[in-house]
Write a protein that holds these residues in place. Structure first.
Motif, PDB file in Angstrom:
ATOM      1  N   PHE A 108       0.836  -1.201   0.000  1.00 12.14           N
ATOM      2  CA  PHE A 108       0.000   0.000   0.000  1.00 12.14           C
ATOM      3  C   PHE A 108       0.868   1.248   0.000  1.00 12.14           C
ATOM      4  CE2 PHE A 108       0.708  -1.304   4.372  1.00 12.14           C
ATOM      5  CZ  PHE A 108       0.920  -0.133   5.078  1.00 12.14           C
ATOM      6  N   ASN A 109       0.198   2.386  -0.227  1.00 18.73           N
ATOM      7  CA  ASN A 109       0.858   3.692  -0.181  1.00 18.73           C
ATOM      8  C   ASN A 109       0.548   4.457   1.090  1.00 18.73           C
ATOM      9  OD1 ASN A 109       0.449   3.023  -3.218  1.00 18.73           O
ATOM     10  ND2 ASN A 109       1.993   4.636  -3.244  1.00 18.73           N
ATOM     11  N   ALA A 110      -0.625   4.208   1.663  1.00 14.99           N
ATOM     12  CA  ALA A 110      -1.047   4.920   2.870  1.00 14.99           C
ATOM     13  C   ALA A 110      -2.132   4.105   3.564  1.00 14.99           C
ATOM     14  CB  ALA A 110      -1.573   6.312   2.523  1.00 14.99           C
ATOM     15  N   PRO A 111      -2.326   4.300   4.887  1.00 15.25           N
ATOM     16  CA  PRO A 111      -3.342   3.532   5.604  1.00 15.25           C
ATOM     17  C   PRO A 111      -4.737   4.137   5.561  1.00 15.25           C
ATOM     18  CG  PRO A 111      -2.066   4.829   7.155  1.00 15.25           C
ATOM     19  CD  PRO A 111      -1.461   5.076   5.790  1.00 15.25           C
ATOM     20  N   SER A 112      -4.893   5.311   4.969  1.00 12.74           N
ATOM     21  CA  SER A 112      -6.205   5.954   4.889  1.00 12.74           C
ATOM     22  C   SER A 112      -6.233   6.893   3.700  1.00 12.74           C
ATOM     23  CB  SER A 112      -6.503   6.752   6.169  1.00 12.74           C
ATOM     24  OG  SER A 112      -5.625   7.874   6.260  1.00 12.74           O
ATOM     25  N   CYS A 113      -7.432   7.315   3.307  1.00  6.48           N
ATOM     26  CA  CYS A 113      -7.568   8.276   2.209  1.00  6.48           C
ATOM     27  C   CYS A 113      -6.965   9.624   2.579  1.00  6.48           C
ATOM     28  CB  CYS A 113      -9.039   8.448   1.840  1.00  6.48           C
ATOM     29  SG  CYS A 113      -9.872   6.956   1.280  1.00  6.48           S
ATOM     30  N   VAL A 114      -7.255  10.094   3.812  1.00  2.80           N
ATOM     31  CA  VAL A 114      -6.815  11.437   4.192  1.00  2.80           C
ATOM     32  C   VAL A 114      -5.320  11.526   4.434  1.00  2.80           C
ATOM     33  CG1 VAL A 114      -9.056  12.074   5.144  1.00  2.80           C
ATOM     34  CG2 VAL A 114      -7.336  11.041   6.637  1.00  2.80           C
ATOM     35  N   ALA A 115      -4.643  10.382   4.544  1.00  2.66           N
ATOM     36  CA  ALA A 115      -3.194  10.435   4.692  1.00  2.66           C
ATOM     37  C   ALA A 115      -2.539  11.071   3.476  1.00  2.66           C
ATOM     38  CB  ALA A 115      -2.630   9.030   4.916  1.00  2.66           C
ATOM     39  N   CYS A 116      -3.126  10.869   2.307  1.00  2.00           N
ATOM     40  CA  CYS A 116      -2.635  11.510   1.076  1.00  2.00           C
ATOM     41  C   CYS A 116      -3.468  12.734   0.716  1.00  2.00           C
ATOM     42  CB  CYS A 116      -2.664  10.527  -0.085  1.00  2.00           C
ATOM     43  SG  CYS A 116      -1.622   9.072   0.129  1.00  2.00           S
ATOM     44  N   HIS A 117      -4.785  12.626   0.892  1.00  2.00           N
ATOM     45  CA  HIS A 117      -5.702  13.728   0.566  1.00  2.00           C
ATOM     46  C   HIS A 117      -5.927  14.572   1.821  1.00  2.00           C
ATOM     47  CE1 HIS A 117      -6.866  12.153  -3.421  1.00  2.00           C
ATOM     48  NE2 HIS A 117      -6.769  10.965  -2.864  1.00  2.00           N
ATOM     49  N   PRO A 152       0.711  -3.074 -17.139  1.00  2.00           N
ATOM     50  CA  PRO A 152       1.500  -2.931 -15.903  1.00  2.00           C
ATOM     51  C   PRO A 152       2.899  -3.521 -16.038  1.00  2.00           C
ATOM     52  CG  PRO A 152      -0.687  -3.850 -15.468  1.00  2.00           C
ATOM     53  CD  PRO A 152      -0.483  -3.896 -16.942  1.00  2.00           C
ATOM     54  N   GLU A 153       3.830  -3.013 -15.265  1.00  2.00           N
ATOM     55  CA  GLU A 153       5.161  -3.605 -15.169  1.00  2.00           C
ATOM     56  C   GLU A 153       4.999  -4.996 -14.560  1.00  2.00           C
ATOM     57  OE1 GLU A 153       9.110  -4.662 -14.101  1.00  2.00           O
ATOM     58  OE2 GLU A 153       7.419  -4.548 -12.698  1.00  2.00           O
ATOM     59  N   PRO A 154       5.608  -6.044 -15.109  1.00  2.00           N
ATOM     60  CA  PRO A 154       5.277  -7.413 -14.690  1.00  2.00           C
ATOM     61  C   PRO A 154       5.622  -7.763 -13.251  1.00  2.00           C
ATOM     62  CG  PRO A 154       7.094  -7.388 -16.272  1.00  2.00           C
ATOM     63  CD  PRO A 154       6.519  -6.027 -16.259  1.00  2.00           C
ATOM     64  N   THR A 155       6.645  -7.181 -12.679  1.00  2.00           N
ATOM     65  CA  THR A 155       7.057  -7.523 -11.314  1.00  2.00           C
ATOM     66  C   THR A 155       6.383  -6.658 -10.267  1.00  2.00           C
ATOM     67  OG1 THR A 155       9.215  -8.284 -12.112  1.00  2.00           O
ATOM     68  CG2 THR A 155       9.037  -7.756  -9.762  1.00  2.00           C
ATOM     69  N   TYR A 156       6.222  -5.375 -10.541  1.00  2.00           N
ATOM     70  CA  TYR A 156       5.724  -4.433  -9.535  1.00  2.00           C
ATOM     71  C   TYR A 156       4.299  -3.955  -9.793  1.00  2.00           C
ATOM     72  CZ  TYR A 156      10.494  -4.366  -7.837  1.00  2.00           C
ATOM     73  OH  TYR A 156      11.706  -4.739  -7.315  1.00  2.00           O
ATOM     74  N   GLY A 157       3.733  -4.280 -10.926  1.00  2.00           N
ATOM     75  CA  GLY A 157       2.346  -3.924 -11.186  1.00  2.00           C
ATOM     76  C   GLY A 157       2.174  -2.524 -11.724  1.00  2.00           C
ATOM     77  N   ASP A 158       1.024  -1.925 -11.427  1.00  4.24           N
ATOM     78  CA  ASP A 158       0.610  -0.653 -12.011  1.00  4.24           C
ATOM     79  C   ASP A 158       1.194   0.556 -11.306  1.00  4.24           C
ATOM     80  OD1 ASP A 158      -1.968   1.560 -11.779  1.00  4.24           O
ATOM     81  OD2 ASP A 158      -1.300   0.968 -13.769  1.00  4.24           O
ATOM     82  N   GLN A 159       1.574   0.418 -10.029  1.00  3.88           N
ATOM     83  CA  GLN A 159       2.112   1.556  -9.307  1.00  3.88           C
ATOM     84  C   GLN A 159       3.063   1.079  -8.220  1.00  3.88           C
ATOM     85  OE1 GLN A 159      -1.846   2.834  -7.731  1.00  3.88           O
ATOM     86  NE2 GLN A 159      -0.812   3.086  -5.774  1.00  3.88           N
ATOM     87  N   VAL A 160       3.960   1.963  -7.826  1.00  2.00           N
ATOM     88  CA  VAL A 160       4.905   1.655  -6.756  1.00  2.00           C
ATOM     89  C   VAL A 160       4.196   1.807  -5.415  1.00  2.00           C
ATOM     90  CG1 VAL A 160       7.066   2.303  -5.649  1.00  2.00           C
ATOM     91  CG2 VAL A 160       6.831   2.463  -8.132  1.00  2.00           C
ATOM     92  N   GLN A 161       4.288   0.779  -4.590  1.00  3.62           N
ATOM     93  CA  GLN A 161       3.715   0.807  -3.233  1.00  3.62           C
ATOM     94  C   GLN A 161       4.851   0.632  -2.233  1.00  3.62           C
ATOM     95  OE1 GLN A 161       1.391  -2.251  -4.776  1.00  3.62           O
ATOM     96  NE2 GLN A 161      -0.573  -1.211  -4.519  1.00  3.62           N
ATOM     97  N   PRO A 162       5.312   1.738  -1.645  1.00  2.00           N
ATOM     98  CA  PRO A 162       6.486   1.675  -0.772  1.00  2.00           C
ATOM     99  C   PRO A 162       6.243   0.946   0.550  1.00  2.00           C
ATOM    100  CG  PRO A 162       6.081   3.917  -1.562  1.00  2.00           C
ATOM    101  CD  PRO A 162       4.857   3.116  -1.862  1.00  2.00           C
TER     102      PRO A 162
END
Length: 479
Positions: A108-117, A152-162
């Motif tokens: 994932f990128n964040a645990p909630s919507c408001v963490a980014c928004h 999508p990139e075959p190993t990491y998919g559509d987006q980077v999830q740190p």
């Protein structure tokens, strides 16, 4: 209704505070001359002070992008609060004692919507050593799938999830490096632009495919989206001119994207490349990609075949966000109001408005339109709104290109972003970063990055006097 919900409802019902700040006004400019062909633009037009029509809200302070539309009834505000609660809630790795909130990740990128928004405002790129929280990086290979979507990139998919749950490695760390590009206006005043370079460090699952494209995306503002959904398709198609038949250099065209709900290709409206058909699809895609939360429209976990730990991790049910919760979240994202404008009749604002039209910005950033009938949302229907967009794709030149095709969108094309609320960015988000990756530090820098179809307007802005530039910025910051 819970105590928290009642408290939130009371707060929303009582929230009508307005705050503003006085900006220095530029030197007066002569009035724009009227012509038989063009209407005057240095005058106030009816309704400009309420960009969302009856759905506008009075708050222009730090919470300006969090208020429900001004014409929402008390009976329907409870549904807004339910959706708002889902937007604000943290999700947890499964299994968890809060079964209604587990299923985060595994990647994932964040645990909630408001963490980014944050406060539903704009995202910004990370500074040195900071995590890329409100800027994500899309990954793709050249070409498209059978429905026109990026591959999508075959190993990491559509987006980077740190980020990842405890038993799963996070994918990578996003780093942004910048260099300065200098230039001067025609009157000799210097300016500089930040040229970004994006790198992925600490790749946990091996190297990227050699043809991988990195496409950064800053968090867009969340208000007024329901009104954009209500603009009739016929209006947008009337503005489209893919072959530039009128010879004005502007060839906006619609994106066409796949709707899982309808099982067919429809007009795209949302996302930086207009690659989402509606807010339900956008919400489901963000929940899956950014939080790893599945839903009826996005039922797959964000794990590729190369990520065994991710595929083996427990989930929070199938789906983790059920249809009822997705419905409430979609209602909420439709019903966030647009803050009212202030000072629409100020001389400096009207002078800047005239400049905005004269240099051709309004050819893509269409000032005003009337919404149609949006089923289930009478509050948004039949409103004269002022979003300053045409929701169409435009070629903005090689300097802003990311090379990522997305359905009908080329790697140089972007959807015209709305300008309403632009002047509230610093108050709400604490910064003034703009464009799809936040590279522009100011409104003027965002203008100077424009090329392609907007090159003529950019060149005219470079030729403006200092007083004209100041007036233009005063107008844009009044939106």
């Amino acid at each position: 209704m819970s105590g928290r919900t009642l408290a939130l409802l009371a707060l929303l019902l009582s929230a009508n505070a307005c705050q503003s700040s006085e900006e220095p006004t530029p030197s007066p400019l002569p009035p724009e001359p009227a012509s038989p062909q063009e209407p005057r633009h240095d005058v106030v037009e009816p309704g400009e002070e309420s960009p969302g029509g009856a759905a506008s809200v009075a708050d222009t302070g730090p919470e300006a992008f969090t208020r429900p539309v001004g014409n929402l009834s008390v009976e329907r505000r409870s549904e807004f609060l339910v959706g708002e609660a889902f937007s604000e809630a943290d999700w947890f790795a499964a299994p968890h004692a809060r079964a209604d909130r587990d299923g985060l990740g595994p990647l994932f990128n964040a645990p909630s919507c408001v963490a980014c928004h944050v406060r539903n405002g704009r995202g910004a790129p990370p500074g040195p050593g900071e995590p890329a929280l409100s800027l994500l990086v899309r990954l793709s290979l050249p070409g498209a799938d059978a429905r026109g979507a990026p591959i999508p990139e075959p190993t990491y998919g559509d987006q980077v999830q740190p980020l990842a749950v405890a038993s799963v490695p996070g994918e990578a760390r996003v780093e942004v490096r910048t260099t300065e590009r200098s230039g001067t206006f025609a009157d000799g005043e210097p300016y500089s632009l930040l040229v970004p370079e994006y790198r992925l460090e600490a790749l946990a699952y091996g190297p990227l495919h050699p043809d991988t494209r990195l496409s950064p995306r800053a968090t867009p503002p969340m208000f007024g989206l329901g009104l954009l959904a209500a603009i009739p398709e016929a209006t947008l198609l009337e503005w489209a001119d893919p072959e530039d038949a009128n010879g004005d250099g502007i060839s906006g065209r619609p994106n066409r994207v796949w709707s899982k709900r309808l099982g067919r290709t429809v007009l795209g409206r949302f996302g930086w490349k207009a690659n989402q058909p509606d807010l339900e699809h956008q919400n489901a895609g963000a929940m899956a990609g950014d939080l790893g939360i599945t839903s009826p429209l996005s039922p797959e976990e964000p794990c590729t075949a190369a990520q065994a730990e991710c595929r083996a991790a427990p989930n929070g049910g199938t789906p983790e966000l059920d249809a009822r919760k997705l419905e409430a979240l979609t209602f909420y994202t439709h019903m966030i109001g647009v803050p009212a404008r202030q000072g629409v009749n100020a001389p400096a604002v009207l002078q800047g408005k005239a400049v905005f039209h004269r240099v051709g910005c309004a050819r893509c950033h269409r000032p005003s339109m009337v919404t149609g009938t949006l089923e289930g949302y009478p509050e948004l229907s039949g409103q004269r709104v002022w979003p300053y967009t045409d929701l169409l794709l435009h070629d903005l030149g090689e300097a802003l290109a990311d090379g990522r095709e997305d359905s009908a969108a080329s790697g140089r094309e972007w959807r015209t972003p709305p300008l309403w609320g632009l002047g509230r960015t610093a108050t709400v988000s604490g910064h003034t970063r703009l464009l799809h990756d936040g590279r522009a530090r100011t409104v003027m820098e965002a203008i100077l990055w424009h090329g392609g179809e907007a090159e003529s307007s950019q060149e005219q802005v470079l030729g403006l006097s200092q007083a004209e530039r100041a007036a233009l910025l005063t107008f844009l910051e009044s939106l």
